[in-house]
Enzyme design. Structure first.
Site, PDB file in Angstrom:
ATOM      1  N   HIS A  59      -4.202 -17.499  -5.077  1.00 41.01           N
ATOM      2  CA  HIS A  59      -5.116 -16.659  -4.297  1.00 41.01           C
ATOM      3  C   HIS A  59      -6.376 -17.399  -3.854  1.00 41.01           C
ATOM      4  O   HIS A  59      -7.143 -16.865  -3.044  1.00 41.01           O
ATOM      5  CB  HIS A  59      -5.517 -15.445  -5.126  1.00 41.01           C
ATOM      6  CG  HIS A  59      -6.287 -15.810  -6.363  1.00 41.01           C
ATOM      7  ND1 HIS A  59      -5.708 -16.458  -7.424  1.00 41.01           N
ATOM      8  CD2 HIS A  59      -7.592 -15.651  -6.698  1.00 41.01           C
ATOM      9  CE1 HIS A  59      -6.610 -16.671  -8.360  1.00 41.01           C
ATOM     10  NE2 HIS A  59      -7.759 -16.194  -7.940  1.00 41.01           N
ATOM     11  N   ASP A  60      -6.596 -18.593  -4.375  1.00 40.96           N
ATOM     12  CA  ASP A  60      -7.760 -19.390  -3.992  1.00 40.96           C
ATOM     13  C   ASP A  60      -7.398 -20.527  -3.052  1.00 40.96           C
ATOM     14  O   ASP A  60      -8.212 -21.425  -2.822  1.00 40.96           O
ATOM     15  CB  ASP A  60      -8.436 -19.969  -5.235  1.00 40.96           C
ATOM     16  CG  ASP A  60      -9.237 -18.931  -5.989  1.00 40.96           C
ATOM     17  OD1 ASP A  60      -9.776 -18.017  -5.343  1.00 40.96           O
ATOM     18  OD2 ASP A  60      -9.324 -19.031  -7.227  1.00 40.96           O
TER      19      ASP A  60
ATOM     20  N   ASP B  97       0.856  -1.194   0.000  1.00 47.40           N
ATOM     21  CA  ASP B  97       0.000   0.000   0.000  1.00 47.40           C
ATOM     22  C   ASP B  97       0.888   1.240   0.000  1.00 47.40           C
ATOM     23  O   ASP B  97       1.724   1.415   0.883  1.00 47.40           O
ATOM     24  CB  ASP B  97      -0.900  -0.031   1.238  1.00 47.40           C
ATOM     25  CG  ASP B  97      -1.681   1.254   1.423  1.00 47.40           C
ATOM     26  OD1 ASP B  97      -1.919   1.944   0.406  1.00 47.40           O
ATOM     27  OD2 ASP B  97      -2.052   1.558   2.569  1.00 47.40           O
TER      28      ASP B  97
ATOM     29  N   ASP C 278      -4.224   3.780   2.772  1.00 47.83           N
ATOM     30  CA  ASP C 278      -5.645   3.447   2.919  1.00 47.83           C
ATOM     31  C   ASP C 278      -5.850   1.985   3.316  1.00 47.83           C
ATOM     32  O   ASP C 278      -6.986   1.522   3.437  1.00 47.83           O
ATOM     33  CB  ASP C 278      -6.420   3.771   1.644  1.00 47.83           C
ATOM     34  CG  ASP C 278      -6.021   2.914   0.451  1.00 47.83           C
ATOM     35  OD1 ASP C 278      -5.069   2.117   0.575  1.00 47.83           O
ATOM     36  OD2 ASP C 278      -6.654   3.048  -0.620  1.00 47.83           O
TER      37      ASP C 278
ATOM     38  N   ASP D  59      -5.325 -11.110 -15.492  1.00 50.23           N
ATOM     39  CA  ASP D  59      -6.563 -11.880 -15.400  1.00 50.23           C
ATOM     40  C   ASP D  59      -7.626 -11.262 -16.306  1.00 50.23           C
ATOM     41  O   ASP D  59      -7.814 -10.034 -16.306  1.00 50.23           O
ATOM     42  CB  ASP D  59      -7.086 -11.854 -13.957  1.00 50.23           C
ATOM     43  CG  ASP D  59      -6.902 -13.184 -13.249  1.00 50.23           C
ATOM     44  OD1 ASP D  59      -7.172 -14.215 -13.882  1.00 50.23           O
ATOM     45  OD2 ASP D  59      -6.508 -13.183 -12.076  1.00 50.23           O
TER      46      ASP D  59
ATOM     47  N   GLU E   6      -8.168 -20.896 -16.821  1.00 46.78           N
ATOM     48  CA  GLU E   6      -8.310 -21.572 -15.544  1.00 46.78           C
ATOM     49  C   GLU E   6      -9.261 -22.741 -15.717  1.00 46.78           C
ATOM     50  O   GLU E   6     -10.425 -22.566 -16.024  1.00 46.78           O
ATOM     51  CB  GLU E   6      -8.861 -20.605 -14.502  1.00 46.78           C
ATOM     52  CG  GLU E   6      -8.982 -21.240 -13.157  1.00 46.78           C
ATOM     53  CD  GLU E   6      -9.734 -20.355 -12.191  1.00 46.78           C
ATOM     54  OE1 GLU E   6      -9.478 -20.469 -10.992  1.00 46.78           O
ATOM     55  OE2 GLU E   6     -10.575 -19.565 -12.642  1.00 46.78           O
TER      56      GLU E   6
ATOM     57  N   ASP F 291      -1.761  -1.327  -3.844  1.00 43.39           N
ATOM     58  CA  ASP F 291      -2.084  -0.585  -5.064  1.00 43.39           C
ATOM     59  C   ASP F 291      -0.950  -0.679  -6.082  1.00 43.39           C
ATOM     60  O   ASP F 291       0.106  -1.273  -5.813  1.00 43.39           O
ATOM     61  CB  ASP F 291      -2.403   0.877  -4.734  1.00 43.39           C
ATOM     62  CG  ASP F 291      -1.371   1.516  -3.806  1.00 43.39           C
ATOM     63  OD1 ASP F 291      -0.163   1.334  -4.051  1.00 43.39           O
ATOM     64  OD2 ASP F 291      -1.764   2.184  -2.838  1.00 43.39           O
TER      65      ASP F 291
END
Length: 580
Positions: A352-353, A53, A57, A130, A286, A61
């Site tokens: 990430h899954d 970050d 916030d 993605d 995927e 990013d």
């Protein structure tokens, strides 16, 4: 792939070769002929919300990524796969896109994106993005128009079932708390289809206008210089729009009914012709369907569809109850054998899954965490196929310990909890399993240093930082020559310097050994032997004469324990030997 702990066992693949032919013996000449950048790549996956970050916030990013480009380069990786950064209401953390040509405000601006891409290319790092086009957000302008009236030009961009026809044939939703993939919409008195959350209506790929919209989006990013595309959940894009009734209980094996339906291959061939064939981009979908035949049909060179297969069967092995090493050997070996002559695979143990790699596959006890993470990274970077390394796994980041559903951010976890509650499940057991397998485990902020919030943000992080960041962070590991991080760098360099680790054939050794995973890589008469002890106990393996003399290429311990013709490996020891 997305979503829920159920999704962990969803589908079987994601990356295989379109531009190469591997049905010949692998000699030096065919090595040169088959060489391509995406085979030789070491891909580093970044979940942008959790990486760095820059503005306080609490959300990672693009400027944060820019700040860390030199770090990414130092790892030895050659490509970055970036999870979605498009404008999104964030029902599913960016996998519900409301504008495919704009950047989510939390992540920055298009100027930030351009600067990031330029910075990557200056460092010889390629970018894979993605593309989420099985569905859009319900806040996308297409869907707003589609739901506004039955005769709207965008009506057929999605799947609708008019209420006067009665209740639509049941379809299973992976994310809905009630499990129903049809959502009633009162505006036009009709139901729309969503295989995932109700905020993610499925696009109607049988409509040529939808397909052309998607190709134009992909061209927009390819013209900017993006180097590849990962097609999220795309194996589900084709649907039988007569909506036949599925048998009772189909959701237990829904992949057989959802994946690879008629029309999908024609869509991919059209996409290849319209986009992939016109740019030097890598293409990844995927999920590769229900079986090896499906996978080859997606990715074999003469099909002119995709580049690489990403096989989920392997990563689905570790369960809450544990896993058997023999199963791991069997699955990774059969996938390698299946694609030994045609096609190309990815190698990965986390994304990430998934929960964290070392917590699922290794041992995150502080006594064994470092050695077992090094072992897992040695495995990924010494197998045939393109390795995908998830951010933080180069450090040995672990699962976080949540004790309340209120701490979770993942829609799959939250809706899964509500579904379990409504069905009267044992909630204590449910929470134990969720704590082990939740996707939020793999999404906690990157651990940069020992300052507050691990140096990820000066504000309040969107997900809590793991409390072990004091010991597991980039600064600490950079300064330690024996760290997980420095072992990862050495292993990445070893792979790049030794084509045998990229293109060499694979053969399992001592398949019945209960604790050691051993295999060879062979190319043009050169041979290396990989020895991995998946145990917290010492393990011994006997080497017969054919191994001859050998030298150590890499070792996650300081030495090797030889006993006559045997090698005794320390707990989670990983060694690669060059056989003379």
């Amino acid at each position: 792939m997305k979503r829920s702990t159920i999704r962990l066992a969803i589908c079987l693949s994601f990356f295989v070769g379109t531009s190469c032919k591997q049905n010949q013996p692998q000699t030096a000449n065919t090595l040169i002929e088959n060489a391509t950048w995406w085979k030789e790549a070491i891909v580093y996956q970044i979940y942008p919300r959790s990486f760095k970050d820059s503005d306080g916030d609490g959300i990672g990013d693009l400027k944060g990524i820019i700040e860390k480009l030199d770090y990414i380069k130092s790892l030895g990786v050659t490509a970055v796969w970036l999870n979605p950064i498009y404008t999104s209401p964030n029902a599913d953390n960016g996998y519900d896109v409301s504008d495919y040509r704009d950047i989510m405000a939390e992540f920055g601006t298009m100027e930030d994106f351009d600067n990031m891409l330029e910075g990557m290319h200056q460092r010889d790092i390629k970018l894979v993005m993605d593309i989420v086009v099985n569905h859009s957000s319900d806040e996308h302008e297409w869907f707003k128009q589609s739901r506004s009236s039955r005769d709207n030009p965008y009506r057929n961009y999605y799947h609708w079932w008019p209420a006067e026809k009665g209740k639509p044939p049941y379809r299973y939703s992976l994310f809905d708390a009630k499990g129903d993939a049809w959502q009633y919409d009162s505006i036009t008195d009709a139901f729309y289809l969503h295989y995932f959350a109700k905020q993610q209506p499925d696009l109607n790929w049988s409509n040529p206008k939808v397909r052309q919209e998607v190709y134009d989006i992909m061209k927009f990013w390819a013209e900017k210089g993006v180097d590849g595309f990962r097609l999220d959940a795309f194996q589900f894009a084709a649907k039988d729009t007569t909506y036949p009734k599925f048998p009772d209980g189909f959701e237990k094996d829904f992949i057989q009914y959802y994946a690879m339906q008629d029309g999908l291959h024609s869509y991919l061939k059209e996409m290849n012709e319209e986009v992939f064939s016109k740019y030097d981009v890598m293409s990844v979908a995927e999920g590769a369907g229900r079986n090896f035949e499906d996978a080859h049909n997606l990715v074999d060179a003469d099909r002119k569809e995709l580049n690489m297969a990403y096989a989920f069967e392997g990563v689905d092995i570790p369960k809450y109850e544990g896993y058997d090493l023999s199963t791991m050997k069997e699955i990774f070996t059969k996938w390698d054998q299946e694609f030994a002559k045609e096609g190309w695979l990815s190698i990965f143990l986390a994304n990430h899954d998934q929960a964290r790699m070392v917590s699922r596959w290794g041992n995150d006890d502080p006594k064994f965490r470092s050695a077992s993470t090094k072992l897992l990274n040695t495995f990924m970077l010494s197998m045939r196929g393109t390795p995908y390394c998830y951010y933080g796994d180069e450090l040995g980041m672990t699962n976080i310990d949540f004790d309340s559903i209120s701490q979770y951010q993942d829609i799959a976890a939250i809706n899964g909890y509500q579904k379990a509650l409504s069905e009267g499940e044992d909630m204590e057991l449910f929470m134990e399993k969720l704590n082990f397998s939740s996707r939020d485990n793999g999404r906690t902020p990157m651990q940069w240093n020992e300052t507050e919030n691990a140096g990820f943000t000066s504000g309040t992080p969107w997900l809590p930082v793991n409390e072990n960041y004091i010991d597991i962070n980039v600064d600490e590991e950079n300064s330690n020559p024996k760290s997980v991080l420095n072992h990862f760098k050495k292993m990445a360099e070893l792979r790049k310097q030794n084509p045998i680790l990229i293109y060499g054939s694979y053969e399992l050794v001592e398949p019945e050994h209960p604790t050691i995973y051993a295999y060879t890589r062979n190319l043009d008469g050169k041979l290396v032997l990989v020895l991995l002890n998946f145990s917290e106990e010492k393990s011994e393996i006997t080497l017969d004469k054919k191994w001859g003399n050998h030298t150590v290429l890499i070792n996650n311990y300081s030495g090797l324990d030889y006993i006559d013709k045997s090698i005794k490996l320390m707990p989670y020891q990983a060694v690669i030997l060059n056989i003379d």
